[in-house]
Design a protein around this motif. Structure first.
Motif, PDB file in Angstrom:
ATOM      1  N   TYR A 176     -16.031  13.071 -29.770  1.00 55.07           N
ATOM      2  CA  TYR A 176     -17.820  12.184 -29.694  1.00 55.07           C
ATOM      3  C   TYR A 176     -18.365  13.050 -29.086  1.00 55.07           C
ATOM      4  CZ  TYR A 176     -20.383   8.976 -26.580  1.00 55.07           C
ATOM      5  OH  TYR A 176     -21.235   8.528 -26.742  1.00 55.07           O
ATOM      6  N   ASP A 177     -19.730  13.703 -29.027  1.00 55.33           N
ATOM      7  CA  ASP A 177     -21.272  13.809 -29.218  1.00 55.33           C
ATOM      8  C   ASP A 177     -20.822  13.100 -27.734  1.00 55.33           C
ATOM      9  OD1 ASP A 177     -23.701  14.555 -27.999  1.00 55.33           O
ATOM     10  OD2 ASP A 177     -23.280  15.467 -30.543  1.00 55.33           O
ATOM     11  N   VAL A 178     -21.351  13.736 -26.669  1.00 55.39           N
ATOM     12  CA  VAL A 178     -21.592  13.182 -25.593  1.00 55.39           C
ATOM     13  C   VAL A 178     -23.159  12.503 -25.280  1.00 55.39           C
ATOM     14  CG1 VAL A 178     -20.048  13.416 -23.739  1.00 55.39           C
ATOM     15  CG2 VAL A 178     -21.457  14.975 -23.789  1.00 55.39           C
ATOM     16  N   LYS A 179     -23.406  13.560 -25.835  1.00 56.97           N
ATOM     17  CA  LYS A 179     -25.409  13.936 -25.870  1.00 56.97           C
ATOM     18  C   LYS A 179     -25.761  12.706 -26.618  1.00 56.97           C
ATOM     19  CE  LYS A 179     -25.451  18.554 -24.105  1.00 56.97           C
ATOM     20  NZ  LYS A 179     -26.406  20.181 -24.318  1.00 56.97           N
ATOM     21  N   SER A 182     -19.869   5.188 -19.340  1.00 61.88           N
ATOM     22  CA  SER A 182     -19.027   6.292 -19.647  1.00 61.88           C
ATOM     23  C   SER A 182     -18.132   6.552 -20.663  1.00 61.88           C
ATOM     24  CB  SER A 182     -18.738   7.321 -18.372  1.00 61.88           C
ATOM     25  OG  SER A 182     -19.337   7.660 -17.066  1.00 61.88           O
ATOM     26  N   VAL A 183     -18.778   7.749 -21.635  1.00 68.95           N
ATOM     27  CA  VAL A 183     -18.114   7.943 -22.822  1.00 68.95           C
ATOM     28  C   VAL A 183     -17.360   9.037 -23.079  1.00 68.95           C
ATOM     29  CG1 VAL A 183     -17.442   6.875 -25.288  1.00 68.95           C
ATOM     30  CG2 VAL A 183     -19.235   5.841 -23.584  1.00 68.95           C
ATOM     31  N   ASP A 184     -16.199   9.439 -23.569  1.00 74.22           N
ATOM     32  CA  ASP A 184     -15.757  10.546 -23.644  1.00 74.22           C
ATOM     33  C   ASP A 184     -14.355  10.315 -25.104  1.00 74.22           C
ATOM     34  OD1 ASP A 184     -15.503  13.601 -24.500  1.00 74.22           O
ATOM     35  OD2 ASP A 184     -16.085  13.698 -21.700  1.00 74.22           O
ATOM     36  N   ASN A 185     -13.999  11.909 -25.514  1.00 76.87           N
ATOM     37  CA  ASN A 185     -13.104  11.985 -26.215  1.00 76.87           C
ATOM     38  C   ASN A 185     -12.177  11.455 -25.244  1.00 76.87           C
ATOM     39  OD1 ASN A 185     -10.080  13.925 -26.191  1.00 76.87           O
ATOM     40  ND2 ASN A 185     -11.881  13.714 -28.314  1.00 76.87           N
ATOM     41  N   ASP A 186     -10.899  10.462 -25.485  1.00 75.39           N
ATOM     42  CA  ASP A 186      -9.184   9.854 -24.844  1.00 75.39           C
ATOM     43  C   ASP A 186      -9.068  11.212 -24.325  1.00 75.39           C
ATOM     44  OD1 ASP A 186      -8.750  11.263 -27.391  1.00 75.39           O
ATOM     45  OD2 ASP A 186      -7.258   9.354 -27.335  1.00 75.39           O
ATOM     46  N   ILE A 208     -18.477  11.630 -33.919  1.00 71.04           N
ATOM     47  CA  ILE A 208     -18.802  12.568 -35.357  1.00 71.04           C
ATOM     48  C   ILE A 208     -17.696  12.153 -36.247  1.00 71.04           C
ATOM     49  CG2 ILE A 208     -18.831  15.102 -36.206  1.00 71.04           C
ATOM     50  CD1 ILE A 208     -19.466  15.504 -33.001  1.00 71.04           C
ATOM     51  N   MET A 209     -16.480  12.539 -35.568  1.00 68.23           N
ATOM     52  CA  MET A 209     -15.151  11.502 -36.187  1.00 68.23           C
ATOM     53  C   MET A 209     -13.798  11.061 -35.908  1.00 68.23           C
ATOM     54  SD  MET A 209     -13.975  15.356 -38.663  1.00 68.23           S
ATOM     55  CE  MET A 209     -13.780  16.561 -37.253  1.00 68.23           C
ATOM     56  N   ALA A 210     -13.197  10.263 -36.643  1.00 75.21           N
ATOM     57  CA  ALA A 210     -12.349   9.120 -35.748  1.00 75.21           C
ATOM     58  C   ALA A 210     -11.533   8.554 -36.550  1.00 75.21           C
ATOM     59  CB  ALA A 210     -12.736   8.459 -34.276  1.00 75.21           C
ATOM     60  N   GLY A 226     -16.219  22.537 -26.265  1.00 70.62           N
ATOM     61  CA  GLY A 226     -16.717  23.088 -27.520  1.00 70.62           C
ATOM     62  C   GLY A 226     -18.416  22.889 -27.286  1.00 70.62           C
ATOM     63  N   LYS A 227     -19.432  23.924 -28.126  1.00 72.79           N
ATOM     64  CA  LYS A 227     -20.035  22.951 -29.173  1.00 72.79           C
ATOM     65  C   LYS A 227     -20.280  22.413 -29.806  1.00 72.79           C
ATOM     66  CE  LYS A 227     -23.774  25.802 -31.994  1.00 72.79           C
ATOM     67  NZ  LYS A 227     -23.916  26.738 -32.532  1.00 72.79           N
ATOM     68  N   ASN A 228     -19.207  21.903 -31.230  1.00 69.47           N
ATOM     69  CA  ASN A 228     -19.001  20.910 -31.409  1.00 69.47           C
ATOM     70  C   ASN A 228     -18.818  19.777 -30.725  1.00 69.47           C
ATOM     71  OD1 ASN A 228     -21.579  22.044 -33.903  1.00 69.47           O
ATOM     72  ND2 ASN A 228     -19.217  23.905 -34.089  1.00 69.47           N
TER      73      ASN A 228
END
Length: 377
Positions: A152-155, A189-193, A160-162, A235-237
């Motif tokens: 997940y791209d927080v910005k 607020s959202v982020d990777n689990d 991106i893929m799931a 990480g960058k990606n």
């Protein structure tokens, strides 16, 4: 410049006092001044500021060998709440946490791998049920944290893929976020689990800014969250911790539309097919040892590689597979890791019931607490 520095110092002092109150059962103004190094008059002003916002309570006199007895203070931990949500592929977990990061109520429901249905219907149903059942007023909720099982791209607010929840290409979920925000009138607020999980585990263990932590989850998917020197590493990606894409065969060809090599071998669905789990998820007793051995081999390789990459010996393990296989899986992984590792590892099972819900709820309240502490006197 002077005005800015003064305002920044006030904010910092308030945060320091508030943070101490969060970590203590009871304390006094004099003790707060002694621990923080902030002058007693300034501590008095800060406590008054917090009391006006109903964030601190006076709870009676304490003991003192000499002189006046101190007035004891306690965080008003149930003044505000936050909601943590973890979408873990086959399951949706929702909990409500107070200011002390105590998860007061938690609900876990099985869902289909349909992101739109889960986010458009199930999420609202479960949150509403928890609010009604707990008698917690929505007006006292600061925000909602949501963990998604994918990169997940927080910005940009894009998944991106799931692949485990049917999102096989880059997907903008800003409309989903705005819908939840609009319905509840609260920031989301959202982020990777796994980022949410590692933050929750970090809080539960009481670690500090000097600590590293890797949290690995084995369940519907395989993933990890990484904290280095007290800071979450994305990480960058936004791929940090995507260990499901680790591969231990040289002829493997990656495909972002499907689960990665490691994940496709030892996630719950793959194990159900290979070992014939029952419909209710239970494992046939005569297959139990074989499942443990099969998962532990790949799991130990994964953990060792993470340890070597990050030079981190602080590892927590969780996920549905540990709920199903218990200590047998943990001890088997530990034994295999001890043979693989040249440095040794401090391996533990997760320290709380659901670190993901705890972490998501903590993330949700953080910015709102900052705003409360920034308000002008």
């Amino acid at each position: 410049m002077k005005s800015y520095v003064s305002s920044h110092l006030k904010d910092m002092n308030r945060r320091n006092v508030y943070k101490l109150l969060c970590g203590m059962e009871e304390t006094s103004k004099s003790e707060l001044a002694h621990i923080t190094g902030i002058s007693p008059p300034t501590v008095m002003k800060i406590v008054q500021f917090l009391a006006e916002r109903e964030l601190v309570l006076e709870v009676g006199e304490g003991e003192s060998p000499l002189g006046r007895k101190p007035q004891m203070l306690r965080l008003n931990k149930n003044r505000y709440y936050s909601i943590g949500v973890i979408h873990e592929g086959d399951y949706l977990k929702v909990g409500i946490s107070n200011l002390k990061n105590e998860v007061l109520t938690l609900k876990k429901v099985r869902v289909q791998a349909d992101f739109d249905q889960v986010m458009g219907e199930t999420l609202f149903q479960v949150i509403n049920e928890l609010l009604v059942g707990s008698d917690i007023q929505l007006s006292n909720v600061l925000g909602i944290g949501l963990g998604i099982p994918g990169t997940y791209d927080v910005k940009r607010e894009k998944v991106i893929m799931a692949p485990l929840i049917g999102l096989t290409q880059e997907t903008d979920i800003s409309d989903v976020i705005r819908k939840v925000e609009s319905y509840y009138g609260k920031p989301v607020s959202v982020d990777n689990d796994l980022n949410m999980e590692v933050m929750g585990e970090f809080l539960s263990l009481g670690l500090t800014e000097e600590n590293d932590l890797i949290y690995l989850s084995f369940g519907t998917g395989i993933g990890s969250g990484v904290i280095l020197n007290g800071k979450l590493r994305r990480g960058k990606n936004y791929m940090c911790g995507e260990v499901g894409y680790m591969a231990f065969l040289d002829d493997y060809v990656a495909d972002a539309h499907h689960a990665g090599w490691l994940e496709s071998r030892i996630n719950l669905n793959a194990l159900r097919e290979k070992f014939g789990f029952a419909q209710d998820g239970s494992i046939p007793e005569d297959s139990r040892e074989a499942v443990i051995e099969y998962v532990a081999v790949s799991g130990a390789l994964c953990i060792n590689n993470m340890m070597m990459c990050y030079d981190c010996d602080n590892i927590s393990l969780g996920g549905e597979l540990f709920d199903l296989l218990g200590d047998g899986l943990f001890h088997s992984m530990e034994e295999k890791l001890n043979r693989l590792s040249v440095s040794g590892a401090r391996l533990r099972r997760r320290s709380c019931m659901d670190p993901g819900v705890l972490g998501a709820a903590a993330v949700a309240k953080e910015e709102m607490i900052r705003q409360l502490l920034r308000e002008q006197e």
